[in-house]
Enzyme design. Structure first.
Site, mmCIF file in Angstrom:
data_model
loop_
_atom_site.group_PDB
_atom_site.id
_atom_site.type_symbol
_atom_site.label_atom_id
_atom_site.label_comp_id
_atom_site.label_asym_id
_atom_site.label_seq_id
_atom_site.Cartn_x
_atom_site.Cartn_y
_atom_site.Cartn_z
ATOM 1 N N GLU A 151 64.232 9.802 -34.820
ATOM 2 C CA GLU A 151 65.466 9.255 -35.389
ATOM 3 C C GLU A 151 66.432 10.391 -35.713
ATOM 4 O O GLU A 151 66.022 11.539 -35.945
ATOM 5 C CB GLU A 151 65.112 8.487 -36.678
ATOM 6 C CG GLU A 151 66.323 7.874 -37.369
ATOM 7 C CD GLU A 151 65.971 6.887 -38.477
ATOM 8 O OE1 GLU A 151 64.777 6.797 -38.862
ATOM 9 O OE2 GLU A 151 66.896 6.212 -38.969
ATOM 10 N N GLU A 166 56.970 1.477 -36.630
ATOM 11 C CA GLU A 166 57.032 2.518 -37.672
ATOM 12 C C GLU A 166 55.763 2.432 -38.497
ATOM 13 O O GLU A 166 55.468 1.382 -39.088
ATOM 14 C CB GLU A 166 58.265 2.337 -38.567
ATOM 15 C CG GLU A 166 59.544 2.670 -37.840
ATOM 16 C CD GLU A 166 60.781 2.647 -38.741
ATOM 17 O OE1 GLU A 166 60.655 2.887 -39.952
ATOM 18 O OE2 GLU A 166 61.866 2.375 -38.209
ATOM 19 N N TYR A 192 54.187 1.461 -44.016
ATOM 20 C CA TYR A 192 53.987 2.867 -44.395
ATOM 21 C C TYR A 192 52.861 2.976 -45.413
ATOM 22 O O TYR A 192 52.682 2.096 -46.270
ATOM 23 C CB TYR A 192 55.282 3.438 -44.988
ATOM 24 C CG TYR A 192 56.306 3.759 -43.912
ATOM 25 C CD1 TYR A 192 56.220 4.936 -43.175
ATOM 26 C CD2 TYR A 192 57.343 2.877 -43.610
ATOM 27 C CE1 TYR A 192 57.139 5.237 -42.174
ATOM 28 C CE2 TYR A 192 58.265 3.170 -42.608
ATOM 29 C CZ TYR A 192 58.157 4.357 -41.896
ATOM 30 O OH TYR A 192 59.057 4.655 -40.900
ATOM 31 N N ASN A 210 66.994 -3.085 -36.209
ATOM 32 C CA ASN A 210 65.893 -2.451 -36.938
ATOM 33 C C ASN A 210 65.947 -2.881 -38.399
ATOM 34 O O ASN A 210 67.021 -2.860 -39.012
ATOM 35 C CB ASN A 210 66.035 -0.922 -36.864
ATOM 36 C CG ASN A 210 65.071 -0.196 -37.798
ATOM 37 O OD1 ASN A 210 63.876 -0.121 -37.520
ATOM 38 N ND2 ASN A 210 65.575 0.295 -38.936
ATOM 39 N N GLU A 211 64.813 -3.258 -38.944
ATOM 40 C CA GLU A 211 64.731 -3.634 -40.369
ATOM 41 C C GLU A 211 65.933 -4.489 -40.765
ATOM 42 O O GLU A 211 66.645 -4.170 -41.729
ATOM 43 C CB GLU A 211 64.574 -2.389 -41.258
ATOM 44 C CG GLU A 211 63.274 -1.658 -40.970
ATOM 45 C CD GLU A 211 62.831 -0.660 -42.041
ATOM 46 O OE1 GLU A 211 63.614 -0.356 -42.954
ATOM 47 O OE2 GLU A 211 61.676 -0.190 -41.947
HETATM 48 O O1 AHR Z 1 61.280 6.261 -40.746
HETATM 49 C C1 AHR Z 1 62.181 6.358 -41.790
HETATM 50 C C2 AHR Z 1 62.877 5.041 -42.088
HETATM 51 O O2 AHR Z 1 61.945 4.125 -42.566
HETATM 52 C C3 AHR Z 1 63.492 4.326 -40.912
HETATM 53 O O3 AHR Z 1 64.767 4.785 -40.632
HETATM 54 C C4 AHR Z 1 63.559 2.915 -41.385
HETATM 55 O O4 AHR Z 1 63.500 1.987 -40.328
HETATM 56 C C5 AHR Z 1 62.386 2.799 -42.339
HETATM 57 O O5 AHR Z 1 62.739 2.232 -43.533
#
Ligand code: AHR
Length: 515
Positions: free
Chosen positions: A48, A319, A263, A195-196
Site C-alpha cells: 500500500e 489483509e 489483524y 476496500n473496507e
Molecule cells: O494495512 C493497513 C490498513 O489496515 C489498510 O489500509 C486498511 O485496509 C486496514 O484497516
C-alpha cells in the site's frame, strides 16, 4: 486436546488396568486422501501507499544511489523473487479509496500531488502509479491484484481504469495507455471493488455497499482475453452480518470472491502492545488470537455455504497479520514495527489455517510486504533485512499449489497466566511429484516435543527438513545483525518401523519433506 472416542477409550482402559499412560503427541496423515488444491495465492502479499512500503521499500526511483532495477530496489526485488510470491495487492488498503489513478500516469514530473490523509498526512507525489506497479509485477512474474476506488471515486473512473489496463484495441483509454508508452494491455484478472467499505472506504452499511458493488461491478468490464475475477469488499473480522447481507443481496454470478480482514492485535486497539517487549502470557495470547482465524473462517464459510453450497464464491483474506504499537520515534501513521520469532508463529499458524480452509479460501495477502505491519522485509536507507515472517513464507513454499492432505493431530497444551493453547499446529500437503510436505509449529517456549508421525497411503520414506528457531521469543534481525533468526537444516528425526519420530525443538517452525 482433541481425542477420538476410540483413543479416549483405550486411554481409559489402560488407566483402569494400571498401565502407564504417556502424554503422546501424534500426527496422522492420509497421503492418498487429498482432494483440495491449496491455491498458491494463499501465499500472497499486499503493498500500500503507506509509510515506507512503496517509497523507500519497493521504489527508490531510477536516479537513486540505492542499487535498483529501473527504480525498483534490487535487494527487495531479489528477496521477493526468491519467495516466488504468487500475487501482489495494490494500491491499498484505505489508500485505494482516495486514489485517483489518472494522477499516477504520464510523465512523472507532471503528475499532480495529493495528501495521503490516512497515513501520516504526507504528500504523495504519484511517482509510483499504474505503469510502475505493473513494471514491478512483471519483473517479479507475479499476478497483480488491484483494488479500485469506490469510496471517493466513481463508476466511470473505475470503469476507465479497467479499460486502460485491459483493453486491446482502439479506445480512448487504450490509446492513452499507448501514448504513455505501453502498447499491450496488461490483461489482469484480480479486481477488488473497494476496500473496507464498512470503514475507511466509505462507512457504508452492508445493504448500501451491496448495491454499490452491483453498480461498480457491472461497469468493470470483461474485455476479450481479460475476464475479471471480481472481489467484493467483505467483512471486518467477526462482522458476520456483513457476509450474510452480501451473500443475500449480490447475485452470486456477479462476484467471484468476497474479502475478509483480520489483524492479530495482542492488546486493544488503543494499546496494542510492543513488537519486541512482551511477556510469555502476551506471547501465548497473541498466538491464541492468531489461531482464532480457524473459527473466524469456519463461521463466515458456514454463512456462505447457506447461499453457495458449491463454494463457487471464494474467500480472500486480503489483509492479515500482527498489528503492534509503532516503533518508538517513528511516525505513528507509518505503521512501522519490528518482527520477532512470535511473528513467525503467527505466520505459521495462520498459513496452516488457510491451508486447511483451501476449499473456500482462494487467496490471502499478508499486510504488508515491506516496512509496514507484519512485514517480510525491513529497510533503512540502503540496508535491508529479512524478518522471521519472511523465513516462514520461505519454509512454506512447497505448500503452494499442492494438494491438502487430511490429517489429525494430538498435541499437549502450553499455558501461561490464564492462556492455554495447543503446543503443536500442523498442516500437510502433497506435491505433484509425490512429496509429502509437513509444516509443524511447536509454540512451547521451553519444551522440545517428541512427535510420532503416522504417514499412511504413501511409500515415501526419504525425509529432509528445514527449521526456524532462535534463542528468545523476541529474537529478531537487525540491520547490524541480519542472521539472528534464519533457516537451518533440520535432522532430528528417524524412522522407527513405519512411524516417523520427530523431536520438534522448543519454539520452532519445522518443515519436513518426505519423498
Ligand atoms: O494495512 C493497513 C490498513 O489496515 C489498510 O489500509 C486498511 O485496509 C486496514 O484497516
Amino acid at each position: 486436546m482433541k481425542k477420538t472416542l476410540i483413543g479416549g477409550l483405550i486411554v481409559a482402559v489402560m488407566m483402569l488396568s494400571g498401565l502407564k499412560v504417556q502424554a503422546q503427541n501424534k500426527l496422522v496423515i492420509n497421503a492418498d486422501q487429498g482432494k483440495t488444491q491449496i491455491s498458491r495465492h494463499i501465499y500472497g502479499h499486499f503493498s500500500e501507499h503507506l509509510g515506507r512500503c512503496i517509497y523507500g521499500g519497493i521504489w527508490v526511483g531510477p536516479d537513486s544511489d540505492i542499487e535498483n532495477i529501473n527504480g525498483y530496489r534490487t535487494d527487495v526485488f531479489q528477496a521477493l523473487k526468491n519467495l516466488d510470491i504468487p500475487n501482489l495487492r495494490w494500491p491499498g488498503g484505505c489508500f485505494a479509496d482516495e486514489y485517483h489513478w489518472t494522477d499516477g500516469i504520464g510523465p512523472r514530473s507532471e503528475r499532480p500531488k495529493m495528501i495521503n490523509t490516512h497515513w501520516g498526512g504526507v504528500t504523495e507525489d504519484n511517482s509510483f502509479g499504474t505503469h510502475e506497479f505493473f513494471g514491478f509485477v512483471e519483473l517479479l512474474e507475479t499476478e497483480p491484484y488491484i483494488t479500485g476506488n469506490v469510496g471517493s471515486g466513481s463508476v466511470e473512473e473505475m470503469s476507465k481504469w479497467v479499460e486502460y489496463i485491459n483493453f486491446d484495441g482502439v479506445s480512448p483509454m487504450a490509446d492513452l495507455r499507448k501514448k504513455n508508452g505501453r502498447e499491450e494491455p496488461w490483461q489482469i484478472k484480480y479486481w477488488g471493488v473497494g476496500n473496507e467499505s464498512w470503514g475507511c472506504g466509505g462507512n457504508m452499511t452492508p445493504e448500501y455497499y451491496a448495491n454499490e458493488y452491483r453498480r461498480y461491478a457491472t461497469f468493470a468490464r470483461d474485455y476479450p482475453g481479460a475476464k475479471l475475477y471480481k472481489i467484493a469488499g467483505g467483512a471486518n473480522s467477526t462482522d458476520y452480518n456483513w457476509t450474510e447481507v452480501l451473500m443475500q443481496k449480490i447475485p452470486l454470478h456477479m462476484m467471484d470472491a468476497m474479502s475478509l480482514h483480520y489483524y492479530t492485535v495482542p492488546g486493544s486497539w488503543g494499546n496494542k502492545g510492543s513488537s519486541t517487549d512482551f511477556s510469555k502470557e502476551e506471547y501465548l495470547l497473541t498466538l491464541q488470537k492468531a489461531a482464532f482465524m480457524d473459527e473466524l473462517l469456519t463461521r463466515h464459510e458456514t454463512i456462505m455455504d447457506k447461499y453457495d453450497p458449491r463454494k463457487r464464491v471464494k474467500l480472500i483474506v486480503d489483509e492479515w497479520g500482527t498489528w503492534y504499537d509503532v516503533e518508538p520515534n517513528t511516525n505513528p501513521g507509518f505503521l512501522y514495527q519490528q518482527n520477532t520469532l512470535r511473528d513467525a508463529f503467527v505466520a505459521a499458524i495462520t498459513l496452516n489455517t488457510f491451508n486447511k480452509h483451501a476449499d473456500r479460501v482462494h487467496m490471502a495477502n499478508l499486510a504488508q510486504t515491506v516496512n509496514v505491519l507484519q512485514a517480510l522485509i525491513l529497510t533503512d536507507e540502503d540496508k535491508m533485512l529479512l524478518t522471521p515472517t519472511y523465513h516462514v513464507f520461505d519454509l512454506y513454499k512447497p505448500h503452494m499449489d499442492a494438494t491438502l492432505l487430511p490429517s489429525y493431530v494430538e498435541s499437549e497444551m502450553v499455558e501461561a497466566g490464564g492462556t492455554k493453547i495447543e503446543a503443536l499446529n500442523v498442516s500437510s500437503s502433497l506435491s505433484e511429484d509425490g512429496t509429502v510436505n509437513i509444516s509443524i509449529a511447536n509454540v512451547d517456549p521451553e519444551k522440545a516435543i517428541d512427535l510420532d508421525v503416522f504417514l499412511h497411503g504413501t511409500q515415501a520414506k526419504d525425509v529432509s527438513g528445514r527449521y526456524l528457531t532462535a534463542t528468545d521469543l523476541n529474537s529478531h534481525n537487525t540491520f547490524d545483525e541480519t542472521d539472528v533468526v534464519s533457516i537451518k537444516e533440520f535432522k532430528d528425526f528417524e524412522w522407527a518401523k513405519d512411524v516417523l519420530e520427530v523431536k520438534v525443538p522448543a519454539k520452532s517452525v519445522v518443515v519436513l519433506r518426505v519423498k
